[in-house]
Design an enzyme around this catalytic site. Sequence first.
Site, PDB file in Angstrom:
ATOM      1  N   ASN A  82      82.379   4.072  15.475  1.00  0.00           N
ATOM      2  CA  ASN A  82      81.965   2.703  15.744  1.00  0.00           C
ATOM      3  C   ASN A  82      81.556   1.935  14.497  1.00  0.00           C
ATOM      4  O   ASN A  82      80.902   0.905  14.591  1.00  0.00           O
ATOM      5  CB  ASN A  82      80.807   2.693  16.745  1.00  0.00           C
ATOM      6  CG  ASN A  82      81.148   3.475  17.986  1.00  0.00           C
ATOM      7  OD1 ASN A  82      80.473   4.442  18.313  1.00  0.00           O
ATOM      8  ND2 ASN A  82      82.248   3.118  18.635  1.00  0.00           N
ATOM      9  N   TYR A  84      83.128   0.262  10.994  1.00  0.00           N
ATOM     10  CA  TYR A  84      84.350  -0.073  10.271  1.00  0.00           C
ATOM     11  C   TYR A  84      84.301   0.534   8.876  1.00  0.00           C
ATOM     12  O   TYR A  84      83.237   0.893   8.371  1.00  0.00           O
ATOM     13  CB  TYR A  84      84.491  -1.591  10.139  1.00  0.00           C
ATOM     14  CG  TYR A  84      84.833  -2.278  11.435  1.00  0.00           C
ATOM     15  CD1 TYR A  84      86.151  -2.343  11.880  1.00  0.00           C
ATOM     16  CD2 TYR A  84      83.839  -2.847  12.226  1.00  0.00           C
ATOM     17  CE1 TYR A  84      86.458  -2.969  13.071  1.00  0.00           C
ATOM     18  CE2 TYR A  84      84.149  -3.470  13.427  1.00  0.00           C
ATOM     19  CZ  TYR A  84      85.466  -3.528  13.846  1.00  0.00           C
ATOM     20  OH  TYR A  84      85.776  -4.136  15.022  1.00  0.00           O
ATOM     21  N   VAL A  89      78.948  -2.615  11.577  1.00  0.00           N
ATOM     22  CA  VAL A  89      78.658  -1.822  12.760  1.00  0.00           C
ATOM     23  C   VAL A  89      79.207  -2.530  13.994  1.00  0.00           C
ATOM     24  O   VAL A  89      79.008  -3.726  14.169  1.00  0.00           O
ATOM     25  CB  VAL A  89      77.139  -1.648  12.927  1.00  0.00           C
ATOM     26  CG1 VAL A  89      76.829  -0.829  14.154  1.00  0.00           C
ATOM     27  CG2 VAL A  89      76.555  -1.009  11.694  1.00  0.00           C
ATOM     28  N   CYS A  90      79.889  -1.792  14.839  1.00  0.00           N
ATOM     29  CA  CYS A  90      80.443  -2.384  16.060  1.00  0.00           C
ATOM     30  C   CYS A  90      79.663  -1.806  17.222  1.00  0.00           C
ATOM     31  O   CYS A  90      79.902  -0.678  17.634  1.00  0.00           O
ATOM     32  CB  CYS A  90      81.921  -2.040  16.168  1.00  0.00           C
ATOM     33  SG  CYS A  90      82.662  -2.625  17.685  1.00  0.00           S
ATOM     34  N   ILE A  91      78.719  -2.579  17.716  1.00  0.00           N
ATOM     35  CA  ILE A  91      77.875  -2.070  18.781  1.00  0.00           C
ATOM     36  C   ILE A  91      77.533  -3.235  19.695  1.00  0.00           C
ATOM     37  O   ILE A  91      77.331  -4.362  19.216  1.00  0.00           O
ATOM     38  CB  ILE A  91      76.621  -1.385  18.173  1.00  0.00           C
ATOM     39  CG1 ILE A  91      75.727  -0.798  19.231  1.00  0.00           C
ATOM     40  CG2 ILE A  91      75.867  -2.309  17.286  1.00  0.00           C
ATOM     41  CD1 ILE A  91      74.600   0.025  18.644  1.00  0.00           C
TER      42      ILE A  91
END
Lengths: 169, 566
Positions: A82, A84, A89-91
């Site tokens: 999660n 990149y 942060v991809c949350i």
Amino acid sequence: MMAGSALRRLMAEYKQLTVNPPEGIIAGPINEDNFFEWEAFITGPEGTCFEGGIFPAKLVFPPDYPLSPPKMQFLCEMFHPNIYADGRVCISILHAPGDDPMGYETSAERWSPVQSVEKILLSVVSMLAEPNDESGANVDAAKMWREDREQFNKIAEEIVRKTLDLPPP
Amino acid sequence: MPGTLVDRLPLPNLKVYTAGSVLLLSIAVYHATIVTSDPNWRANITLQRQEALAEPDGEAQLVDQAEVMPALNLNATRNLNERMVVIITFMMQEPLCMWTLINIAYCFLAVFGFLIQRVVFGQLRVSEAQRVKDKFWNYVFYKFIFIFGVINVQYMDEVMLWCSWFTLVGFLHLMGQLCKDRFEYLASSPNTARWVHVRLVGLLLGILAASTALLGVAVAWGLPAGKDTFAFMAAECLLVLMSVLHVGARYVLQQRGADAAGALAYYTHLGFDSASLVLELMHVVHMVVYSNMLVSMASLVLLMQLRHLLHELQARLRRHRLYTSLADHMSRNYPMASKEEVEKNQDNCAICWEPMKEARKLPCSHLFHNSCLCQWVQQDASCPTCRRGLAHGAPPPPPPTPPHNHLFHFDGSRYVSWLPSFSVEVTRARPSAAQLDAMVAQVLGMFPQADPAALRADLLLTRSAHLTLDNILEGRLQPPAEAPTVRPISPLEAPPAPEPAPPAPEPAPPAAEPGLDNLDVGSTSAIFSRNAPEREQNLRRRKEMLVAAARRRYLERRGEAAPPRS
């Protein structure tokens, strides 16, 4: 226009995080000339492959915080489904209520002004422990996490050592 | 952007420019001294001028002046003053010297601006410098269009007059822009010395005074020259005045501690924003009408600008309509909390974290500041705490705006035939009650055992039966929101049952850095200092402690020796 109230809220959060920090988490503006850019340090959760590492990250707040969420980016090398490649942060908690093109998340998981830096960082800690391989920010990491856990753990171990400034084993 | 092109030109820096200008000026003065020391210089010059007059030349005025000048008896006692007057008179008449004088005036202005920048702003931040640069070239571009495209000046003197006018106004514009940027920056930084504000306010007052003075100039000189000229001049001054007053008003609002979203602040911003947009719009329309040119480069540029301004004004008004209808909707449907309720509620407003004296109560019984809530609802019509949709369960007259589709249509051909037309539809639709029932029935048809209330709640969020079906299949169905379902997604419940992970009590490892070994990792809490450098220092220290402790624990756990410190 909004900067004043954003500033007051950030100051309150900073105070709370300083006086009563969650375990293994430190966050605050590194240079107070710009109060809208913070650095955070989170400890890798115990019992996971990231155990013991101290991961530095940058938090950039929008001028209308807390109406819009901040952006978070790790400053160290990271390998996680999660996160990149550039550290972003991809949350779901960091996604504004409007933007969810994929329809993955219910809006209950997304940003709302009652969230806070502390809640974000705690969510990120739990994300480190339990990657969500549905939203693949790093496809290679997601694949390795599913298929070759041993290799994944090894890479994580190396990253942990790097964050502690230790030579590779 | 014209700015990027100019960046590549080898422009001299201020020092070189100033030195060059001063050098030129001294050469010119020297030249003037030499020429005027000849007792017959006036006669010579007049002779030359008369020769020049034979050719059609635009300097008739200057020659008139020269002839009107009372012939000075140069053989009389020359004191220094007289001498200076003579030199200056000569320089004003001689074109080359005149240019050096103009140049030195610009140089003075540049140095003056530089001094102001040094004293008031200090080092400009990158974004501020960029903004000023962009604005500068933009300004130069539009004024060029104005002078040569709109009023179409014929004579050099006229060009000079307009140029000097725009130089002054533009200078004030740029300074105002800097003030605005810096104010915004200061407002977002917690610790600024009082004198920084004092200087900024001083500069603001200075700009205010200067632009009022320019307005006076416009009245005194522009009015006799015609209504159009006056309107052009006055509009410029008023725009500067307006932007400076806006910054001032924001200062006052901030000092009074008025909540940035309070009604007063909101209407102040609205007033200033729309007033300056309208003014600028009128200014551009006036230019178009005045120049009365239909197909030319200048009209093209002006119309583009016009379009942009109209667009912005429309957007502003649309935002305002949204705001009023939201405020209206809220005050109609969600009453303010009673005094007892506010008193009973010990918590601060969850949006701004500040105490509440008054609060609006949502149907889910969560309390917020009215203004905080208003701003949030503009983004998302739900309770920030429990995410309960605010449009849901509203009394019969359906809530007007938030759940509406906004159709913005720009019909370019209404203004000019070649402008494009386009529509933008902003969908923020929530399913209507009937649609919702239909979707619930649809999903229930496939999953009869599902809880209708949960389905309804989920459908409200997903707005699509399809997504809700996915949610059921993957076990993500939300329980109906009774209790606040803020989910801080506690990390501590999430990690898989930890394997024996010793909490590493402190056996005082040999490798520990001195001074740090008495510190536990968890207890990095600190005192929240009142001054910024101390806070920054504390933060750095806590970070070092955290890393050191983590390293120590890591090595202990692995049974490794600490690597030699490099």
